[in-house]
Design an enzyme around this catalytic site. Structure first.
Site, PDB file in Angstrom:
ATOM      1  N   PRO A   2      -9.083  -2.781  43.779  1.00 61.13           N
ATOM      2  CA  PRO A   2      -8.062  -4.204  43.344  1.00 61.13           C
ATOM      3  C   PRO A   2      -6.692  -3.566  43.622  1.00 61.13           C
ATOM      4  CG  PRO A   2      -9.700  -3.903  41.799  1.00 61.13           C
ATOM      5  CD  PRO A   2      -9.800  -2.724  42.769  1.00 61.13           C
ATOM      6  N   GLU A   3      -5.881  -4.451  44.092  1.00 63.14           N
ATOM      7  CA  GLU A   3      -4.226  -4.248  44.137  1.00 63.14           C
ATOM      8  C   GLU A   3      -3.536  -4.940  43.396  1.00 63.14           C
ATOM      9  OE1 GLU A   3      -3.194  -4.672  48.406  1.00 63.14           O
ATOM     10  OE2 GLU A   3      -5.007  -4.108  49.162  1.00 63.14           O
ATOM     11  N   LYS A  58      -1.030  -0.526  39.510  1.00 60.73           N
ATOM     12  CA  LYS A  58      -2.428  -0.950  39.608  1.00 60.73           C
ATOM     13  C   LYS A  58      -3.182  -0.578  38.215  1.00 60.73           C
ATOM     14  CE  LYS A  58      -2.723  -0.176  44.563  1.00 60.73           C
ATOM     15  NZ  LYS A  58      -3.366   0.424  45.788  1.00 60.73           N
ATOM     16  N   HIS A 104     -24.458  -1.994  33.790  1.00 63.95           N
ATOM     17  CA  HIS A 104     -22.885  -1.572  34.483  1.00 63.95           C
ATOM     18  C   HIS A 104     -21.931  -1.981  33.450  1.00 63.95           C
ATOM     19  CE1 HIS A 104     -24.927   0.041  38.115  1.00 63.95           C
ATOM     20  NE2 HIS A 104     -25.186  -1.212  38.496  1.00 63.95           N
ATOM     21  N   ARG A 123     -19.544   1.204  40.223  1.00 60.60           N
ATOM     22  CA  ARG A 123     -19.406   2.459  41.233  1.00 60.60           C
ATOM     23  C   ARG A 123     -18.702   3.495  40.372  1.00 60.60           C
ATOM     24  NH1 ARG A 123     -16.784   0.914  46.916  1.00 60.60           N
ATOM     25  NH2 ARG A 123     -17.628   3.236  47.200  1.00 60.60           N
ATOM     26  N   LYS A 166      12.659   8.249  57.095  1.00 56.80           N
ATOM     27  CA  LYS A 166      11.447   8.615  57.288  1.00 56.80           C
ATOM     28  C   LYS A 166      10.860   8.637  58.577  1.00 56.80           C
ATOM     29  CE  LYS A 166       9.761   7.536  52.710  1.00 56.80           C
ATOM     30  NZ  LYS A 166       8.976   8.738  52.537  1.00 56.80           N
ATOM     31  N   ARG A 283      -7.470   3.731  57.836  1.00 53.57           N
ATOM     32  CA  ARG A 283      -7.629   2.379  57.142  1.00 53.57           C
ATOM     33  C   ARG A 283      -7.292   1.263  58.395  1.00 53.57           C
ATOM     34  NH1 ARG A 283      -4.665   2.131  51.254  1.00 53.57           N
ATOM     35  NH2 ARG A 283      -5.106   4.012  50.442  1.00 53.57           N
TER      36      ARG A 283
END
Length: 293
Positions: A2-3, A58, A104, A123, A166, A283
């Site tokens: 989740p973001e 988060k 769970h 998980r 950067k 990713r």
């Protein structure tokens, strides 16, 4: 994982039944999630009133009447479910009925508001930890986080300063939680598309030689704000495990412009390009090479 929009959606779902209510009892049904529970975890929560429920990046933070803060992270598959005593629901258009198997359901808060708040995490990458209010700035999970992307202080000048010099890619910089907190793969891909900026572009190009924000920085900040706000209004994105606290699915995934759309036409008017995918820093990155420069 989740973001920010998913976590903010969860916070807003929990807020009405948590804030101002007392934790009558707490259950930790196993000894650990990602990390072991503190030995007195449930006992320290019992009888505490939740004075406020906030979010940092988060993470969820419940401010307790004891002077402690309950720090919570959803991990990869964690979700909260609010169960009221009458257990009546009015399913929305994208409602997903959760099964009755509670294997769970690892943590339960019994609230004086009459609701049970159940944390389900198949998980077990989520975690909960009680910290002192004065320890927040020193907490390892929080102390190095950058600015909130929806906060008043986050603007083009701040982003340009963070990225000046950067040598990393723009996408990698945005995923660095020290640069900006709470962004993840989905919303970085979507924001870069809206700003028409390549994920391969050097992050340093957001600043001029004098360190001032470029046009690219201003467009990107506007895109980040727009994407996050739209996603929150849509209840987040449900790809695998995310559910709102009512059990309802988020539906921002129906508005994806590039994420998970490999091989499909670009949705920019007049572009004619095709969405591509490549692996970047481990990713999947989705973008349109024709209109993102």
């Amino acid at each position: 994982m989740p973001e920010l929009p998913e976590v903010e959606t969860v916070r807003r779902g929990l807020q009405p039944v948590m804030e101002g209510a007392k934790i009558v009892a707490a259950e930790a049904r196993r000894g650990d999630l990602r990390f072991p529970f503190q030995p007195d975890f449930a006992k320290r929560l019992q009888g505490q009133t939740v004075r406020g429920l906030g979010r940092r990046a988060k993470y969820l933070l419940a401010d307790l009447s004891s002077g402690d803060v309950l720090l919570m992270h959803l991990g990869m598959s964690g979700s909260f479910r609010v169960i009221k005593q009458d257990d009546e629901e009015t399913p929305g258009e994208f409602h997903y009925p959760r099964g009755k198997d509670s294997v769970h359901d690892h943590v339960v808060f019994h609230m004086s508001s009459g609701a049970d708040i159940v944390f389900n995490d198949p998980r077990r990458f989520g975690f909960m930890k009680i910290i002192g209010r004065g320890e927040i700035e020193r907490e390892p999970h929080l102390k190095d986080l950058g600015p909130e992307p929806l906060g008043n202080e986050f603007d083009a000048a701040m982003l340009a300063t963070a990225c000046a010099g950067k040598k990393t890619s723009l996408k990698a910089a945005l995923l660095d939680q020290r640069v900006v907190a709470g962004l993840g793969n989905i919303y970085v891909c979507e924001a870069l598309f809206r700003a028409h900026l390549s994920p391969r572009r050097l992050a340093a190009t957001l600043a001029t030689r004098k360190g001032e924000p470029t046009d690219h920085a201003r467009r990107l900040v506007e895109a980040i704000h727009a994407v996050l706000n739209e996603a929150i209004r849509a209840g987040g994105s449900s790809l695998r495990d995310h559910r709102q606290t009512s059990g309802e699915l988020g539906y921002f995934q129906h508005s994806f412009q590039v994420y998970d759309r490999e091989g499909e036409p670009c949705r920019t008017d007049g572009c004619g390009g095709v969405v591509k995918r490549f692996v970047q820093n481990g990713r999947s990155t989705f973008w349109c090479p024709k209109c993102q420069r």
